[in-house]
Design an enzyme around this catalytic site. Structure first.
Site: not given
Ligand SMILES: C[S@@+](CC[C@H](N)C(=O)[O-])C[C@H]1O[C@@H](n2cnc3c(N)ncnc32)[C@H](O)[C@@H]1O
Length: 305
Positions: A170, A47
């Site tokens: 996000d 990445r």
């Molecule tokens: C695996 S996805 C989950 C999406 C959704 N909540 C679901 O359960 O289908 C995790 C998300 O958390 C976000 N994320 C990671 N670290 C974060 C942070 N410190 N603050 C806000 N969002 C974050 C990522 O960008 C990603 O889009």
């Protein structure tokens, strides 16, 4: 015997040392709370190698120096590169009937007075005069989760314009841009029943064939904003009837999770619900939240102010 590790490493375009991986682990942990396990080295390499190419750099060391100098745009790209954004419409579907029932109850209390329901929370007092219910989807990724919440609200209120606003946030600005468009390829929608597809999506034609866009009313119900859950202060105002924080806390260690949970609790209404992901549990924060249903939590002390 073939040694895949050696093959993988020697075929790399850039050298990538253990020391550089550890520096990256530290930087993303401090910036976003994400704990990257050492099994993620290849993922991190592939990445971030794109970022080196984009800048015409020749080593990870140069790239890390660029970050450490505080290049803001690159910090954003760095974080966007290291997030995992897997999501789906109505993922962990058992949550949605619980959300629907909860919102219906909150609305009915709001409408008919709260005589039977103790107002236990300072924010609940303030919101009594408001005409909207507020929900927060706090790791919204590409938007499927927030739009699923919006569809559930249409179902509850039997109108495309329910008295509900959904804040969807996000860390990752790329996924948020996609979420705002509300356009999904048909294969992302194939698990939705045909009647929901018809009701909530407009199928693309001509050059847009093969994708569909969520209806304008759903777009209007949701506001997407960037928010880093790790930040000390969040520029948002509660109270929320429900917070979805699903499948993101697994990337945080327990102490980071606790800090975030501690900030969620005053943002919920007294009887508000917190929805978490299937492999997340809040036993280490039992002074803040108690289990209401499978991966659904309520405030441990509903009289907290
Ligand atoms: C695996 S996805 C989950 C999406 C959704 N909540 C679901 O359960 O289908 C995790 C998300 O958390 C976000 N994320 C990671 N670290 C974060 C942070 N410190 N603050 C806000 N969002 C974050 C990522 O960008 C990603 O889009």
């Amino acid at each position: 015997m073939r040694n895949d590790n050696v093959v993988a490493v020697s075929s790399r375009e850039y050298d990538f040392s253990q020391h550089e991986f550890v520096r990256i682990q530290k930087l993303i942990y401090e910036y976003a709370g994400i704990s990257l396990s050492s099994t993620k080295q290849n993922m991190v390499y592939s990445r971030l190698a794109r970022r080196l190419r984009a800048h015409g750099l020749t080593s990870f060391n140069e790239y890390l120096s660029l970050l450490e100098k505080g290049d803001e745009a690159e910090w954003e790209a760095f974080a966007n590169s290291l997030t995992t954004n897997l999501t789906a419409f109505f993922r962990e579907a058992h949550h949605f009937p619980i959300l629907e029932q909860h919102v219906l109850q909150s609305w009915s209390h709001r409408k008919h007075g709260e005589n039977n329901v103790p107002v236990l929370h300072q924010y609940a007092l303030k919101r009594n005069n408001q005409k909207m219910l507020h929900l927060w989807c706090s790791a919204a990724s590409t938007g499927e989760e927030a739009y699923s919440m919006a569809m559930a609200m249409v179902k509850v209120f039997k109108t495309f314009t329910p008295p509900v606003h959904i804040l969807a946030t996000d860390l990752d600005t790329n996924v948020l841009a996609k979420a705002r468009l509300g356009v999904y390829s048909m294969d992302r929608l194939e698990k939705l029943p045909e009647d929901m597809l018809k009701k909530f999506f407009l199928k693309g034609k001509g050059p847009n064939a093969g994708s569909a866009r969520v209806r304008q009313e759903l777009l209007d119900m949701v506001t997407f904003r960037q928010l880093n859950l790790l930040d000390n202060s969040w520029p948002i105002r509660g109270p929320f009837e429900a917070i979805f924080c699903r499948n993101v806390m697994i990337y945080f260690d327990k102490s980071t999770q606790y800090k975030i949970l501690n900030k969620f609790s005053p943002l919920l209404t007294g009887d508000g619900l917190l929805f978490t992901g299937h492999s997340e549990n809040l036993q280490h924060a039992s002074n803040l939240f108690k289990l209401r249903a499978k991966t659904v939590y309520e405030l441990a002390n509903r009289q907290r102010v």
